[in-house]
Design a protein around this motif. Structure first.
Motif, mmCIF file in Angstrom:
data_model
loop_
_atom_site.group_PDB
_atom_site.id
_atom_site.type_symbol
_atom_site.label_atom_id
_atom_site.label_comp_id
_atom_site.label_asym_id
_atom_site.label_seq_id
_atom_site.Cartn_x
_atom_site.Cartn_y
_atom_site.Cartn_z
ATOM 1 N N ARG A 1 0.840 -1.209 0.000
ATOM 2 C CA ARG A 1 0.000 0.000 0.000
ATOM 3 C C ARG A 1 0.870 1.251 0.000
ATOM 4 N N PRO A 2 0.303 2.389 -0.336
ATOM 5 C CA PRO A 2 1.072 3.644 -0.315
ATOM 6 C C PRO A 2 1.566 3.957 1.098
ATOM 7 N N ARG B 1 5.109 9.302 5.666
ATOM 8 C CA ARG B 1 5.401 8.910 4.279
ATOM 9 C C ARG B 1 4.173 8.984 3.380
ATOM 10 N N GLU B 2 3.102 9.618 3.855
ATOM 11 C CA GLU B 2 1.872 9.698 3.064
ATOM 12 C C GLU B 2 2.159 10.325 1.699
ATOM 13 N N GLY B 3 1.591 9.715 0.658
ATOM 14 C CA GLY B 3 1.782 10.221 -0.699
ATOM 15 C C GLY B 3 3.041 9.699 -1.375
ATOM 16 N N THR B 4 3.794 8.846 -0.699
ATOM 17 C CA THR B 4 5.007 8.282 -1.288
ATOM 18 C C THR B 4 4.812 6.785 -1.522
ATOM 19 N N GLU B 5 5.719 6.197 -2.265
ATOM 20 C CA GLU B 5 5.724 4.757 -2.456
ATOM 21 C C GLU B 5 6.749 4.141 -1.518
ATOM 22 N N LYS B 6 6.444 2.964 -1.008
ATOM 23 C CA LYS B 6 7.377 2.278 -0.126
ATOM 24 C C LYS B 6 8.622 1.863 -0.911
#
Length: 83
Positions: free
Chosen positions: A45-46, A51-56
């Motif tokens: 999940r994103p 880190r909201e709005g980023t990719e792991k």
């Protein structure tokens, strides 16, 4: 293969970044996708919180390198995994 998925199982997913940096991340959302051939799947999940709005990193590395390993955590390492 079907015995690897237990209630509350955790997997470590290992990847390598384009620069060669190793990454090992815990995943609770993984499952058996196929018995023959043996295939496990993960759900990424994103980022959340800071880190909201980023990719792991795991997803970025998988997309970049097209390779990853799902390591099923054995019962005897359960406490270490929780830590």
């Amino acid at each position: 293969m079907l015995g690897v998925r237990h209630r509350f199982s955790i997997a470590w997913v290992s990847t390598i970044s384009e620069s060669g940096k190793l990454n090992l991340a815990p995943f609770s959302f993984f499952s058996v996708a196929s018995r023959n051939p043996p295939i496990l799947s993960i759900s990424v999940r994103p980022g959340v919180g800071e880190r909201e709005g980023t990719e792991k990193d795991t997803l970025v590395n998988i997309r970049g390198q097209k390779e990853f390993v799902i390591n099923v955590v054995p019962t005897f390492l359960g406490n270490e995994m929780q830590a």
